[in-house]
Design a protein around this motif. Structure first.
Motif, short mmCIF file in Angstrom:
data_model
loop_
_atom_site.label_atom_id
_atom_site.label_comp_id
_atom_site.label_asym_id
_atom_site.label_seq_id
_atom_site.Cartn_x
_atom_site.Cartn_y
_atom_site.Cartn_z
N HIS A 1 6.75 3.37 -2.72
CA HIS A 1 7.15 3.74 -1.37
C HIS A 1 5.94 3.57 -0.46
O HIS A 1 4.89 4.17 -0.70
CB HIS A 1 7.62 5.20 -1.32
N GLY A 2 6.08 2.73 0.56
CA GLY A 2 4.92 2.55 1.41
C GLY A 2 5.06 1.45 2.43
O GLY A 2 6.14 1.24 3.00
N PHE A 3 3.96 0.72 2.64
CA PHE A 3 3.86 -0.28 3.68
C PHE A 3 3.31 -1.58 3.09
O PHE A 3 2.85 -1.62 1.95
CB PHE A 3 2.95 0.21 4.80
N LYS A 4 3.36 -2.61 3.89
CA LYS A 4 2.85 -3.90 3.44
C LYS A 4 1.90 -4.44 4.51
O LYS A 4 2.23 -4.45 5.71
CB LYS A 4 4.00 -4.87 3.21
N ALA A 5 0.71 -4.86 4.07
CA ALA A 5 -0.26 -5.48 4.97
C ALA A 5 -0.19 -6.98 4.77
O ALA A 5 -0.48 -7.48 3.67
CB ALA A 5 -1.66 -4.95 4.69
N HIS A 6 0.17 -7.70 5.81
CA HIS A 6 0.24 -9.16 5.78
C HIS A 6 -1.01 -9.68 6.49
O HIS A 6 -1.30 -9.27 7.62
CB HIS A 6 1.48 -9.66 6.52
N ILE A 7 -1.77 -10.56 5.84
CA ILE A 7 -3.01 -11.02 6.47
C ILE A 7 -3.14 -12.53 6.41
O ILE A 7 -2.61 -13.20 5.53
CB ILE A 7 -4.26 -10.38 5.83
N GLY A 8 -3.85 -13.04 7.41
CA GLY A 8 -4.27 -14.43 7.43
C GLY A 8 -5.78 -14.44 7.42
O GLY A 8 -6.42 -13.79 8.25
N ALA A 9 -6.38 -15.15 6.45
CA ALA A 9 -7.83 -15.16 6.30
C ALA A 9 -8.34 -16.59 6.27
O ALA A 9 -7.65 -17.50 5.79
CB ALA A 9 -8.26 -14.42 5.03
N ASP A 10 -9.55 -16.81 6.76
CA ASP A 10 -10.16 -18.13 6.72
C ASP A 10 -10.37 -18.55 5.27
O ASP A 10 -10.93 -17.80 4.47
CB ASP A 10 -11.50 -18.10 7.47
N ILE B 1 0.86 -1.18 0.00
CA ILE B 1 0.00 0.00 0.00
C ILE B 1 0.90 1.23 0.00
O ILE B 1 1.75 1.38 0.88
CB ILE B 1 -0.93 0.02 1.22
N ALA B 2 0.72 2.08 -0.98
CA ALA B 2 1.56 3.28 -1.09
C ALA B 2 1.39 4.18 0.12
O ALA B 2 0.29 4.28 0.69
CB ALA B 2 1.21 4.04 -2.36
N SER B 3 2.44 4.83 0.53
CA SER B 3 2.39 5.75 1.67
C SER B 3 1.66 7.03 1.28
O SER B 3 1.51 7.35 0.10
CB SER B 3 3.80 6.07 2.16
N ALA B 4 1.22 7.77 2.28
CA ALA B 4 0.55 9.04 2.03
C ALA B 4 1.50 10.03 1.38
O ALA B 4 1.09 10.90 0.61
CB ALA B 4 0.00 9.61 3.33
#
Length: 311
Positions: free
Chosen positions: A166-175, A144-147
């Motif tokens: 340039h930004g962040f990364k969202a790591h997720i675990g989903a059913d 996800i790009a930074s602001a």
């Protein structure tokens, strides 16, 4: 630290001519009291003023995600739309928060570090509503790009064939069955998926489906430590006959791709519908709040769809 009392004219909403809204059904999905208890310490008013009720403000932020609204547009819509007022608990004629109230409220959320606790509290109730037998977990990450590229907590990352971000990364675990998000980890964008993957594993994950970025003992051992079985996309296999080896590789990867493809729909909804193409605020802590709020909003809508189909 006193809060305003709202909804005193709630009987005005008993008008049978009102238009039905999915927000009314979402409001009934969970018991909001545990959420209220978590939020009770928040006081987001200027000195000497009564603060808006924390639960009403929390619900307003969910509206901003579902409808991809800026603070200005959210304040306008909350003042104007009856369904928004009902969802947040405002009566038909009383005043609603101004733009700056949402700014102060988010700062209070970050200062108290409540995003994870709020996500867990809502997710636990929704998981109980969407009753299924746990068979597996989908694990993946999205950038996800930074602001702003001046955000010192963000990092540059570049994948082959794509522009640097340039930004962040969202790591997720989903059913794997319900596609409800169960666990989230937020990192700078340059953190390896497999390295951060264990932080996105829920308890008792079952079979864990992930792409080749999660190969290696670090992630695999974390899955097994939680009682799960790794199902990771392979990029190669040993064999004497090329044709037979490629056939075995395809046979291994095909069911994994089929299951893990469901997680792309989660990311697609977050980015196309909920405005998570770019972070709204600077800093890792604020990025975490935005992602957790987005996941809460997504899980509520997803659970409504599940229980509606099952009814």
């Amino acid at each position: 630290m006193a809060h305003r009392v709202i909804g005193q004219e709630r009987l005005g909403f008993a008008d049978h001519r009102r238009t039905a809204s999915s927000l009314d059904e979402i409001g009934k999905l969970i018991d909001w009291q545990p959420v209220t208890a978590l939020l009770d310490a928040l006081y987001s008013a200027t000195k000497g003023e009564l603060a808006w009720p924390p639960l009403a403000m929390f619900k307003a932020l969910l509206l901003s995600i579902w409808y991809d609204l800026s603070d200005v547009k959210l304040a306008e819509a909350l003042d104007d739309r009856a369904s928004f007022r009902r969802f947040c608990g405002f009566s038909g004629s009383e005043a609603t928060p101004e733009r700056t109230a949402f700014v102060r409220y988010r700062r209070a959320l970050v200062a108290h570090g409540l995003d994870v606790a709020l996500f867990d509290a809502v997710a636990a109730q929704l998981k109980a509503r969407a009753v299924t037998v746990k068979v597996g977990t989908l694990v993946d990450a999205t950038i996800i790009a930074s602001a702003s590229e001046d955000d010192v907590d963000g990092r540059w990352v570049k994948h082959k064939g794509k522009s640097a971000v340039h930004g962040f990364k969202a790591h997720i675990g989903a059913d794997a069955t319900t596609a409800l998000v169960e666990k989230i980890a937020i990192t700078p964008a340059n953190v390896n998926d497999g390295r951060a993957g264990p932080d996105a594993l829920p308890d008792d994950p079952g079979e864990v489906f992930a792409d080749s970025a999660y190969r290696g003992n670090h992630f695999g051992d974390a899955v097994r430590a939680k009682g799960g079985t790794p199902r990771i996309v392979a990029t190669g296999m040993w064999g004497r006959d090329e044709t037979e080896t490629l056939a075995r590789l395809a046979a291994w990867n095909r069911p994994i791709h089929r299951v893990r493809g469901r997680i792309e729909k989660i990311f697609g909804t977050w980015k196309r519908c909920y405005g998570l193409r770019r972070m709204r605020w600077r800093g890792l802590a604020k990025a975490a709040v935005q992602v957790h709020l987005t996941a809460i909003a997504y899980n509520l809508k997803r659970t409504l769809s599940i229980v509606t189909v099952a009814a």
